[in-house]
Design an enzyme around this catalytic site. Structure first.
Site, short mmCIF file in Angstrom:
data_model
loop_
_atom_site.label_atom_id
_atom_site.label_comp_id
_atom_site.label_asym_id
_atom_site.label_seq_id
_atom_site.Cartn_x
_atom_site.Cartn_y
_atom_site.Cartn_z
N HIS A 53 -7.34 -17.65 8.82
CA HIS A 53 -6.97 -18.36 7.60
C HIS A 53 -6.95 -19.87 7.85
CE1 HIS A 53 -5.09 -19.40 3.88
NE2 HIS A 53 -5.02 -18.13 3.51
N ARG A 65 -12.79 -18.52 3.27
CA ARG A 65 -11.88 -18.86 4.37
C ARG A 65 -12.59 -19.07 5.70
NH1 ARG A 65 -6.81 -14.80 2.91
NH2 ARG A 65 -6.40 -15.77 0.90
N ALA A 91 0.83 -1.20 0.00
CA ALA A 91 0.00 0.00 0.00
C ALA A 91 0.87 1.26 0.00
CB ALA A 91 -0.93 -0.01 1.21
C1 LIG Z 1 1.67 -14.88 5.24
C2 LIG Z 1 0.73 -13.96 4.49
C3 LIG Z 1 0.25 -14.32 3.23
C4 LIG Z 1 -0.63 -13.49 2.52
N1 LIG Z 1 -1.06 -13.86 1.27
C5 LIG Z 1 -1.88 -13.03 0.56
C6 LIG Z 1 -2.30 -13.35 -0.76
O1 LIG Z 1 -1.93 -14.37 -1.31
N2 LIG Z 1 -3.12 -12.49 -1.42
C7 LIG Z 1 -3.55 -11.32 -0.84
O2 LIG Z 1 -4.28 -10.55 -1.50
N3 LIG Z 1 -3.15 -10.99 0.41
C8 LIG Z 1 -2.34 -11.81 1.12
N4 LIG Z 1 -1.94 -11.47 2.39
C9 LIG Z 1 -2.38 -10.19 2.92
C10 LIG Z 1 -1.53 -9.07 2.32
O3 LIG Z 1 -0.18 -9.49 2.24
C11 LIG Z 1 -1.59 -7.82 3.20
O4 LIG Z 1 -2.93 -7.45 3.36
C12 LIG Z 1 -0.86 -6.65 2.55
O5 LIG Z 1 0.40 -7.03 2.06
C13 LIG Z 1 -0.71 -5.54 3.56
O6 LIG Z 1 0.03 -4.51 2.95
P1 LIG Z 1 0.24 -3.13 3.68
O7 LIG Z 1 1.06 -2.29 2.76
O8 LIG Z 1 -1.09 -2.60 4.11
O9 LIG Z 1 1.02 -3.47 5.05
P2 LIG Z 1 2.49 -4.06 5.36
O10 LIG Z 1 3.08 -4.78 4.20
O11 LIG Z 1 2.37 -4.78 6.67
O12 LIG Z 1 3.38 -2.77 5.56
C14 LIG Z 1 3.30 -1.98 6.72
C15 LIG Z 1 4.40 -0.94 6.65
O13 LIG Z 1 4.20 0.01 7.69
C16 LIG Z 1 5.43 0.23 8.39
N5 LIG Z 1 5.08 0.63 9.76
C17 LIG Z 1 4.14 0.11 10.59
N6 LIG Z 1 4.08 0.80 11.74
C18 LIG Z 1 4.99 1.80 11.64
C19 LIG Z 1 5.40 2.85 12.50
N7 LIG Z 1 4.86 3.04 13.72
N8 LIG Z 1 6.37 3.69 12.06
C20 LIG Z 1 6.95 3.52 10.84
N9 LIG Z 1 6.59 2.55 9.97
C21 LIG Z 1 5.63 1.70 10.38
C22 LIG Z 1 6.18 -1.10 8.28
O14 LIG Z 1 7.56 -0.88 8.43
C23 LIG Z 1 5.82 -1.49 6.83
O15 LIG Z 1 6.67 -0.84 5.92
C24 LIG Z 1 -1.05 -12.28 3.11
C25 LIG Z 1 -0.58 -11.91 4.37
C26 LIG Z 1 0.31 -12.74 5.06
C27 LIG Z 1 0.79 -12.33 6.43
#
Ligand SMILES: Cc1cc2nc3c(=O)[nH]c(=O)nc-3n(C[C@H](O)[C@H](O)[C@H](O)COP(=O)(O)OP(=O)(O)OC[C@H]3O[C@@H](n4cnc5c(N)ncnc54)[C@H](O)[C@@H]3O)c2cc1C
Length: 426
Positions: A268, A332, A46
């Protein structure tokens, strides 16, 4: 701060809302864009893609992450794939069907306008990722391949083996790195967001701590975007890494941003069961495995025979029996609930009787071991490394764990929280 929740969903027919909204939204001309600074916290799928896109649009962007590289975001762990209504398989898919499946999968509680938009833009996201160099799996003829996720009767999941998140994040990171090289994004690694700054009721910046020097500094911006991941770690058994600590969202909530639906947590169904009572991290075995694996338990409770010694007529393929239309690809929550029901009823398998079987014997007999290896090889290898069991020869053991959170900071149609100028993504 708004005290009345106004979702700001545009009026008009569902299918036309997004196009009309884009047309109705006032534009910022290119020279004015340069005057605006935007803070993005988080560099997962994101945050990295939002920061790269905002920068490409012409805004000045500052990105913060507490990790040492954007690539450390937990998005890297995603395995199975990403859904999009491309209908490449010509199997009856459409934007409306993806919308319908998502609404139904969410027990009819999701906001329809946002869900419809998600289905609409899913199609473009695949094109964007491909353009960024994400090596999605391809058919023999060169077209992008698909498989299915739970809750769907069509094949619309785009994937890169069992490492889709890793490949998507590398793509987003490359797009971000390009903007960093051009000087319009400034990246701050090892920087933890400690506090949201709110001035005159608007988000005005953040306070961060440098995790190497301990220095605390404040940073101002015209808008703040939080893309800081989920909170599944509030549960003991979870697939999320310890670093997914939801500190940023919680700190924004303490500053007045409403937090909505924390109970909407996805359990999951396909994680490797705990091997003792002290283990809190469960490894996910991708959803995609349910395309080819058949889930079963011994029909007789407390049956300790090895799986190979249990004849077909003494096995209970309970999902296929109860849900013949979806079979092993039920949503799921349905798969998880049913696994718990059979384990609680004494049908659990494995040393701690805390799992159900996910069996590939039929798929291997039908498609051959090499086809199965090409689709899931890295997942099988990971499973064997953790359990010491070879899933090409014995069924995998799986059990549900908390994995994904759908609640979080409340946002309106424009993804703005109840604090004006503060947006939440991901
Ligand atoms: C094992 C696993 C398998 C998955 N498989 C799938 C799939 O096959 N298909 C699918 O659609 N979804 C899947 N998901 C879900 C999907 O991966 C997540 O919903 C998505 O990647 C989340 O992205 P994000 O950018 O919101 O958060 P994240 O990737 O968690 O990124 C969060 C970011 O915020 C930063 N951050 C957090 N708090 C702070 C703070 N206080 N100060 C500074 N930085 C901070 C972290 O450093 C990181 O850079 C899976 C999830 C997991 C755990």
């Amino acid at each position: 701060m708004n005290s009345i929740l106004d979702s700001k969903v545009p009026s008009g027919p569902l299918a036309e809302k997004w196009d009309q909204h884009k047309f109705d939204t006032r534009l910022v001309n290119p020279s004015n864009k340069r005057k605006y600074e935007i803070i993005v916290v988080g560099t997962g799928l994101a945050g990295a893609s939002a920061a790269a896109t905002l920068s490409e649009l012409g805004y000045k962007v500052h990105v913060y992450t507490y990790a040492d590289s954007p690539r450390r975001a937990h998005s890297i762990a995603a395995q199975g794939g990403i859904n999009a209504a491309k209908n490449y398989q010509n199997d009856g898919d459409s934007v409306f069907r993806l919308f319908y499946d998502t609404i139904k999968g969410g027990d009819y509680r999701s906001r329809e306008a946002n869900t419809y938009r998600l289905a609409q833009v899913s199609v473009d996201i695949i094109d964007q990722c491909t353009a960024q160099g994400v090596p999605f799996a391809r058919e023999y003829g060169g077209l992008l391949a698909n498989r299915s996720f739970g809750g769907a009767q069509v094949s619309r999941t785009f994937y890169a083996r069992g490492q889709t998140g890793q490949q998507l994040l590398l793509g987003a990171y490359q797009a971000l790195a390009r903007q960093i090289a051009q000087g319009s994004v400034t990246l701050h690694t090892r920087s933890e967001m400690l506090e949201l700054v709110v001035k005159d009721g608007r988000a005005a910046g953040i306070v961060t701590r440098d995790l190497l020097s301990g220095d605390i500094t404040s940073h101002s911006a015209h808008a703040v975007v939080l893309a800081t991941g989920g909170y599944a770690n509030v549960f003991y058994l979870s697939t999320n890494a310890m670093a997914c600590n939801t500190t940023a969202a919680w700190r924004a909530h303490r500053k007045g941003a409403y937090f909505a639906n924390p109970c909407y947590t996805q359990i999951h169904p396909t994680c490797i069961p705990a091997s003792d009572e002290f283990q809190s991290k469960l490894t996910l075995m991708s959803e995609s495995l349910r395309n080819d694996g058949r889930i079963w338990v011994p029909a007789k409770p407390h049956d300790d025979r090895p799986p190979g010694q249990i004849p077909e007529d003494e096995r209970d393929y309970y999902l296929e029996r109860k849900y013949p239309a979806f079979g092993n690809l039920v949503p799921r929550d349905v798969a998880s609930r049913n696994a718990k029901i059979v384990v609680d009823a004494g049908h659990g398998v494995g040393p701690l009787h805390n799992g159900v079987y996910l069996d590939f014997a039929d798929a291997i007999a039908r498609d051959g071991v090499e086809t199965i290896r090409a689709k899931y090889g890295n997942l099988f290898e990971m499973y064997e490394r953790i359990t010491g069991e070879n899933p090409y020869e014995v069924p995998m053991r799986i059990y549900p764990a908390s994995h994904y959170t759908m609640g979080g900071l409340w946002v309106d149609y424009n993804l703005m929280t109840t604090i004006p100028g503060l947006y939440a993504l991901g």
